[in-house]
Enzyme design. Structure first.
Site, PDB file in Angstrom:
ATOM      1  N   TYR A  67       0.964  -1.359   0.177  1.00  0.00           N
ATOM      2  CA  TYR A  67      -0.048   0.051  -0.010  1.00  0.00           C
ATOM      3  C   TYR A  67       0.786   1.247  -0.077  1.00  0.00           C
ATOM      4  CZ  TYR A  67      -4.094  -2.756   1.181  1.00  0.00           C
ATOM      5  OH  TYR A  67      -4.559  -3.571   1.418  1.00  0.00           O
ATOM      6  N   GLY A 217     -18.548  -1.863  -0.875  1.00  0.00           N
ATOM      7  CA  GLY A 217     -18.509  -1.935  -2.403  1.00  0.00           C
ATOM      8  C   GLY A 217     -16.948  -1.471  -2.564  1.00  0.00           C
ATOM      9  N   PHE A 219     -14.150   0.843  -4.123  1.00  0.00           N
ATOM     10  CA  PHE A 219     -13.655   2.064  -5.430  1.00  0.00           C
ATOM     11  C   PHE A 219     -15.214   2.321  -5.768  1.00  0.00           C
ATOM     12  CE2 PHE A 219      -9.565  -0.266  -5.069  1.00  0.00           C
ATOM     13  CZ  PHE A 219      -8.991   0.930  -4.272  1.00  0.00           C
ATOM     14  N   PRO A 221     -18.778   2.275  -3.951  1.00  0.00           N
ATOM     15  CA  PRO A 221     -19.376   2.854  -3.288  1.00  0.00           C
ATOM     16  C   PRO A 221     -21.107   2.169  -3.744  1.00  0.00           C
ATOM     17  CG  PRO A 221     -18.239   4.711  -2.812  1.00  0.00           C
ATOM     18  CD  PRO A 221     -17.610   3.920  -3.945  1.00  0.00           C
ATOM     19  N   LEU A 222     -21.642   1.336  -2.230  1.00  0.00           N
ATOM     20  CA  LEU A 222     -22.847   0.701  -2.925  1.00  0.00           C
ATOM     21  C   LEU A 222     -24.063   1.800  -2.157  1.00  0.00           C
ATOM     22  CD1 LEU A 222     -22.692  -2.307  -0.404  1.00  0.00           C
ATOM     23  CD2 LEU A 222     -22.424  -2.789  -2.187  1.00  0.00           C
TER      24      LEU A 222
END
Length: 290
Positions: A67, A217, A219, A221-222
């Site tokens: 990362y 979700g 990148f 989002p839900l």
């Protein structure tokens, strides 16, 4: 049910050996710059959210040396070292970053050994609490055997306490278990994406933690009417409903939602106190049915 901050312990804890992990943890990936590359936009804010997570009682932080690369582990060390004795830092190996910001596999013996030592050095620890082997494009059991054996060898050397697998099939989980104990499975799973339903249940039966990545979700989002409807009825956010559904789905599910905001961190923690009724659960279950 409340939207106020509550201690993560309200969701219960999960034990991996002698490690006791809060079921709501913290995923540190978003602390890096855009596309998980380079330094954060606000270094002080990144350090503050890490300290706030530990201050709120979270004992489970998820990271990786790729990362940034290296950026997030450096931030964790700066913010939290020397680490509290109850803190578990889980990391991942099996991928690397390239200048074009891609995520190619890094599953050779040399790459895995180097990755483990990079994590040890960057985090400044003598042993890694939990290392997840991240598989990439393959779901074949045979492809996992060699890299997981490398990590099992490093565990025998005392460099790793517990092993997990990530982005894997059920067959790969079984193959890993024939090599060494598997403490954790980390796969893509959320209220709308439930291909792992059977695997979640099998892990629960065997006492294996299941840690969904992208619980909200990722990148993208839900965005679901069902989440909005339930959230409106409860007076909480759709994000909190999505996390609460996972906590109620199975006691072995541990959450690692990521954020670079202290306010969002506290909102995520508050999801532990959101209780979903049978009616709300039926509404959310219909999402997967559709």
């Amino acid at each position: 049910m409340t939207s106020e901050t509550t201690a993560p312990a309200t969701a219960g804890n999960w034990k991996i050996g002698d490690l006791e992990l809060t079921r709501i943890g913290y995923g540190a990936m978003q602390l890096a710059g855009p596309k998980v590359w380079g330094p954060p936009r606000d270094r002080d804010a990144a350090l503050a959210v890490l300290r706030a997570a530990v201050g709120a009682g979270i004992t489970h932080i998820d990271t990786s040396d790729y990362y940034g690369p290296h950026v997030v582990n450096d931030l964790i060390r700066e913010a939290l070292h020397p680490y509290p004795g109850h803190l578990c830092i889980a990391t991942k190996v099996g991928a690397r970053r390239t200048p074009d910001r891609a995520w190619p596999a890094a599953l050779s013996r040399d790459e895995l050994v180097r990755a483990v030592h990079d994590n040890l050095r960057r985090l400044d620890v003598p042993v890694l609490d939990l290392v997840n082997l991240r598989m990439t494009d393959t779901r074949a059991a045979a492809d996992l055997v060699e890299p997981f054996t490398v990590l099992a060898d490093l565990r025998e050397q005392g460099l790793i306490r517990h092993l997990g697998v990530s982005n894997v099939s059920a067959e790969q989980v079984r193959a890993a278990q024939e090599i060494a104990p598997v403490a954790c499975v980390q796969n893509h799973y959320n209220v709308a994406l439930r291909e792992d339903d059977d695997l979640v249940d099998r892990c629960a039966e065997q006492g294996i933690a299941y840690v969904p990545f992208y619980p909200l979700g990722g990148f993208r989002p839900l965005q679901l009417d069902a989440l909005d409807d339930v959230a409106r009825d409860l007076g909480v956010s759709a994000r909190q409903v999505a996390l609460a559904w996972l906590l109620q789905r199975s006691p072995n599910i541990l959450l690692i939602p990521g954020t670079s905001s202290v306010a969002h961190l506290h909102a995520n923690i508050a999801a532990a106190a959101v209780e979903l009724s049978d009616r709300a659960l039926r509404t959310l279950d219909a999402v997967a049915t559709r």
